[in-house]
Design a protein around this motif. Structure first.
Motif: not given
Ligand code: ZN
Length: 386
Positions: A367-386
């Protein structure tokens, strides 16, 4: 086929809208089924915007939405001069956009009895544009009908809400969606699989049922959780998610754009590629159509990314069910049961919850204007770390 057949699992809403549309044809009866401002709510895929379009057709068509006359066809193809369907392309609906919509309602209907303004994603109205609209909704032009679409009633200003009649659309059940697909000619097993995987999202179910590439891409997304072994894998996965979303958006847009183009040509009695008189007459409309299709394509990528995250979420919802309920849990991704069981065994419910929260966070960031690629990269890293 009456227009209402296109709305699945919404019998109550259809009854209400059908009655309202019939009353709209006889304003002198002063019945209160019809009103000039509506708020259609429901989760994505339940059919908010479809319902709005069908309602517009039923209001304008002489046969209350027969689905076959030229008025119905024009409305359904977004080409009726008295129906303005506004799909916001920005994160918020601006003051200027609001103003332009209000101006629309002051013009007398060109062909029909009403001018109908549909605002999709009306939750993108901010205080300024919302308040501007409010005045127009409060004292509407006698021939104007507003239809605002939002996920829930809390997504618009309370003052707007109180002046609209609310219509809540429910998420259709898997069975209802599967039945619709079977009626459309899909083979029952495929209809069942697609309806289940789409979790009540009709358009998504149809896409899965009719397009093998869409099914394959979904499958690829669902393989990601078990592939996030190191940082490099996270980056690769993120890139895949973004490219899958882009590909899928393009595939769907290609199909839809082509269909719409052919509908226009048909309306003018011309064939694609021909140099007939009909084709020449259709040209200005085709040009306008192309502009609209282009902006819709940009937006489609974001919508698809959100879809990918929904698919990922379904993976972890299944994992969670297996962790909490055990083997008898009913899964969205029944075909991946073995793999999901392995994942569930090697993790904990707390970790699964953390992963689900990370996905939710990523979705909100869209919903913000952040770059989709960056949002998804942050997500995959979080998924791996959890
Ligand atoms: Zn009709």
């Amino acid at each position: 086929m009456a227009v209402w057949d296109r709305l699945v699992g919404q019998a109550r809403a259809i009854e209400l809208l059908d009655r309202a549309a019939r009353d709209a044809h006889h304003p002198e009866t002063k019945s209160n089924s019809m009103t000039h401002a509506w708020l259609f709510t429901g989760p994505p895929g339940a059919g908010r915007s479809t319902a709005a379009i069908l309602f517009a057709a039923a209001i304008l068509c002489e046969k209350f939405g027969c689905g076959t006359c030229s008025v119905c066809k024009q409305v359904l193809n977004d080409q009726h001069p008295d129906v303005n369907r506004f799909i916001p392309q920005q994160i918020t609906i601006t003051r200027d956009e609001s103003e332009a919509l209000i101006r629309e309602t002051s013009v007398m209907p060109l062909t029909g009895a009403y001018r109908i303004i549909i605002i999709e994603d009306a939750d993108r109205l901010n205080d300024v544009s919302g308040n501007m609209l409010l005045k127009s909704i409060e004292e509407p032009h006698s021939r104007a009908v507003w239809i605002l679409c939002t996920p829930s009633v809390d997504d618009v200003l309370p003052t707007i809400r109180s002046r609209c009649r609310t219509l809540a659309l429910a998420t259709p059940s898997w069975n209802e969606v599967a039945d619709l697909l079977i009626r459309e000619g899909i083979e029952p097993a495929m209809a069942a699989y697609s309806a289940r995987a789409a979790q009540g999202h009709v358009g998504r179910a149809r896409g899965l049922a009719t397009d093998e590439a869409t099914r394959r891409r979904r499958h690829e997304i669902l393989q990601i959780p078990s592939q996030l072994h190191d940082l490099r894998a996270c980056f690769i996965a993120a890139e895949n998610i973004v490219s899958v979303a882009t590909e899928e958006a393009n595939a769907e847009s290609d199909r839809r754009d082509e269909e719409e183009k052919n509908d226009v040509l048909e309306l003018f009695g011309a064939e694609a590629g021909s140099k007939s008189k009909g084709e020449r007459a259709a040209r200005p409309i085709l040009r306008e159509l192309e502009t609209r299709q282009k902006s819709r394509r940009t937006r489609a990528v974001r919508d698809r990314l959100d879809q990918s995250l929904t698919d990922l979420m379904s993976y972890f919802t299944d994992v969670m069910k297996l962790q909490l309920v055990g083997d008898e849990a009913e899964l969205v991704n029944e075909d991946l049961r073995g793999q999901l069981k392995d994942f569930a065994r090697n993790s904990t419910a707390a970790k699964t919850r953390a992963r689900m929260e990370a996905i939710e966070r990523a979705r909100r960031q869209f919903a913000s204007n952040a770059q989709p690629q960056m949002i998804i990269e942050a997500l995959t890293i979080e998924l791996a770390r959890a």
